[in-house]
Design a protein around this motif. Structure first.
Motif, PDB file in Angstrom:
ATOM      1  N   THR A   1       4.727  -4.150  -6.291  1.00  0.00           N
ATOM      2  CA  THR A   1       4.688  -2.795  -6.565  1.00  0.00           C
ATOM      3  C   THR A   1       5.617  -2.108  -5.394  1.00  0.00           C
ATOM      4  N   VAL A   2       6.483  -1.117  -5.685  1.00  0.00           N
ATOM      5  CA  VAL A   2       7.120  -0.614  -4.897  1.00  0.00           C
ATOM      6  C   VAL A   2       7.395   1.002  -4.962  1.00  0.00           C
ATOM      7  N   ALA A   3       7.205   1.734  -3.769  1.00  0.00           N
ATOM      8  CA  ALA A   3       7.355   3.136  -3.629  1.00  0.00           C
ATOM      9  C   ALA A   3       8.635   3.368  -2.542  1.00  0.00           C
ATOM     10  N   ASN A   4       9.747   4.113  -3.205  1.00  0.00           N
ATOM     11  CA  ASN A   4      10.794   4.546  -2.215  1.00  0.00           C
ATOM     12  C   ASN A   4      11.003   6.035  -1.948  1.00  0.00           C
ATOM     13  N   LEU A   5      11.277   6.229  -1.058  1.00  0.00           N
ATOM     14  CA  LEU A   5      11.541   7.828  -0.814  1.00  0.00           C
ATOM     15  C   LEU A   5      12.856   7.597   0.125  1.00  0.00           C
ATOM     16  N   TYR A   6      14.010   8.376  -0.169  1.00  0.00           N
ATOM     17  CA  TYR A   6      15.237   8.445   0.237  1.00  0.00           C
ATOM     18  C   TYR A   6      15.445   9.929   1.024  1.00  0.00           C
ATOM     19  N   VAL A   7      15.391  10.181   2.343  1.00  0.00           N
ATOM     20  CA  VAL A   7      15.533  11.355   2.880  1.00  0.00           C
ATOM     21  C   VAL A   7      17.260  11.679   3.284  1.00  0.00           C
ATOM     22  N   GLN A   8      17.884  12.434   2.879  1.00  0.00           N
ATOM     23  CA  GLN A   8      19.184  12.651   3.254  1.00  0.00           C
ATOM     24  C   GLN A   8      19.123  13.964   4.574  1.00  0.00           C
TER      25      GLN A   8
ATOM     26  N   GLY B   1       4.914  -4.331  -1.648  1.00  0.00           N
ATOM     27  CA  GLY B   1       3.876  -5.256  -1.437  1.00  0.00           C
ATOM     28  C   GLY B   1       3.268  -5.732  -3.163  1.00  0.00           C
ATOM     29  N   SER B   2       2.321  -6.899  -2.922  1.00  0.00           N
ATOM     30  CA  SER B   2       1.520  -7.053  -3.898  1.00  0.00           C
ATOM     31  C   SER B   2       0.266  -6.398  -3.888  1.00  0.00           C
ATOM     32  N   TYR B   3       0.252  -5.380  -4.712  1.00  0.00           N
ATOM     33  CA  TYR B   3      -0.872  -4.281  -4.895  1.00  0.00           C
ATOM     34  C   TYR B   3      -1.359  -4.259  -6.334  1.00  0.00           C
ATOM     35  N   SER B   4      -2.914  -4.121  -6.331  1.00  0.00           N
ATOM     36  CA  SER B   4      -3.628  -4.010  -7.274  1.00  0.00           C
ATOM     37  C   SER B   4      -3.412  -2.778  -7.860  1.00  0.00           C
ATOM     38  N   HIS B   5      -3.207  -1.405  -7.333  1.00  0.00           N
ATOM     39  CA  HIS B   5      -3.305  -0.279  -7.923  1.00  0.00           C
ATOM     40  C   HIS B   5      -2.106   0.562  -7.695  1.00  0.00           C
ATOM     41  N   TYR B   6      -1.682   0.718  -6.430  1.00  0.00           N
ATOM     42  CA  TYR B   6      -0.441   1.595  -6.280  1.00  0.00           C
ATOM     43  C   TYR B   6       0.316   1.287  -4.998  1.00  0.00           C
ATOM     44  N   ALA B   7       1.589   1.515  -4.845  1.00  0.00           N
ATOM     45  CA  ALA B   7       2.024   1.670  -3.478  1.00  0.00           C
ATOM     46  C   ALA B   7       2.449   2.831  -3.023  1.00  0.00           C
ATOM     47  N   ASN B   8       2.574   3.338  -1.789  1.00  0.00           N
ATOM     48  CA  ASN B   8       2.627   4.544  -1.509  1.00  0.00           C
ATOM     49  C   ASN B   8       3.602   4.695   0.017  1.00  0.00           C
ATOM     50  N   VAL B   9       4.320   5.613   0.154  1.00  0.00           N
ATOM     51  CA  VAL B   9       5.032   5.984   1.354  1.00  0.00           C
ATOM     52  C   VAL B   9       5.295   7.313   1.844  1.00  0.00           C
ATOM     53  N   THR B  10       5.218   7.527   3.131  1.00  0.00           N
ATOM     54  CA  THR B  10       5.077   9.115   3.460  1.00  0.00           C
ATOM     55  C   THR B  10       6.356   9.020   4.392  1.00  0.00           C
ATOM     56  N   ALA B  11       6.896  10.452   4.723  1.00  0.00           N
ATOM     57  CA  ALA B  11       8.100  10.636   5.737  1.00  0.00           C
ATOM     58  C   ALA B  11       8.264  12.119   5.750  1.00  0.00           C
ATOM     59  N   SER B  12       8.796  12.289   6.814  1.00  0.00           N
ATOM     60  CA  SER B  12       9.016  13.764   7.022  1.00  0.00           C
ATOM     61  C   SER B  12      10.308  14.145   6.108  1.00  0.00           C
ATOM     62  N   GLY B  13      10.146  15.338   5.354  1.00  0.00           N
ATOM     63  CA  GLY B  13      11.062  15.797   4.337  1.00  0.00           C
ATOM     64  C   GLY B  13      11.594  17.280   4.717  1.00  0.00           C
ATOM     65  N   ALA B  14      11.167  17.904   5.879  1.00  0.00           N
ATOM     66  CA  ALA B  14      11.533  19.117   6.246  1.00  0.00           C
ATOM     67  C   ALA B  14      12.662  19.128   6.692  1.00  0.00           C
ATOM     68  N   ALA B  15      13.580  20.269   6.066  1.00  0.00           N
ATOM     69  CA  ALA B  15      15.127  20.548   6.125  1.00  0.00           C
ATOM     70  C   ALA B  15      15.910  19.639   5.599  1.00  0.00           C
ATOM     71  N   ALA B  16      15.593  18.743   4.404  1.00  0.00           N
ATOM     72  CA  ALA B  16      16.143  17.642   4.090  1.00  0.00           C
ATOM     73  C   ALA B  16      16.023  17.700   2.504  1.00  0.00           C
ATOM     74  N   CYS B  17      16.929  16.838   1.993  1.00  0.00           N
ATOM     75  CA  CYS B  17      16.885  16.597   0.284  1.00  0.00           C
ATOM     76  C   CYS B  17      16.266  15.352   0.348  1.00  0.00           C
TER      77      CYS B  17
END
Length: 156
Positions: A93-100, A113-129
């Protein structure tokens, strides 16, 4: 009367244990959107406009949802790929975040990873698309479900 109740409870417990042992127990219920976001991202994250996409197979079967959320207090984005099919079974299971970034540079943040429920990712997105997507494979690793947004948005 108490003996009958105790005997019935014991028999039900034994039956449930047997079903689990032979793999006939019902699968775990999928997490609600709110639960997946709260556990995957933390408190203060809300789904943004255009922040929910279905994760589907090429044949059109829906295996989950991918969410783009934002925390106004911290300037963080979080993406969660929440499984509704194969939930409770560890599959890729994959979660992707692309920050410009300013100047056009793109940074990719991913949880895979090999997940049973969900994948998650966090990153700064202030002043970005941002762009986001999620992917879920079946247990054999041969069938892939995907979803997300392919255009830049939620610029801040």
């Amino acid at each position: 009367m108490r003996r009958t109740t105790r005997l019935g409870t014991t028999l039900l417990a034994a039956l449930a244990a047997t079903l689990v042992a032979v793999g006939l127990a019902p699968s775990a219920a999928a997490h609600s959107r709110a639960e997946a976001i709260e556990v995957g991202c933390g408190t203060g994250f809300v789904v943004v406009n255009d922040g929910v996409r279905q994760v589907t197979t090429p044949s059109g079967a829906t295996w989950g949802e991918v969410y783009l959320t934002y925390n106004n207090a911290t300037g963080q984005n979080c993406v969660v790929t929440n499984k509704t099919s194969h939930h409770g079974t560890a599959t890729r299971t994959v979660a992707n975040l692309y920050v410009q970034q300013s100047g056009g540079t793109v940074r990719t943040y991913s949880d895979s990873g090999s997940y049973s429920h969900y994948a998650n990712v966090t990153a700064s997105g202030a002043a970005a698309c941002v762009l986001y997507d999620g992917h879920i494979w079946d247990a054999s690793g041969r069938v892939l479900a995907s979803g997300g947004r392919e255009t830049w948005g939620n610029c801040g």
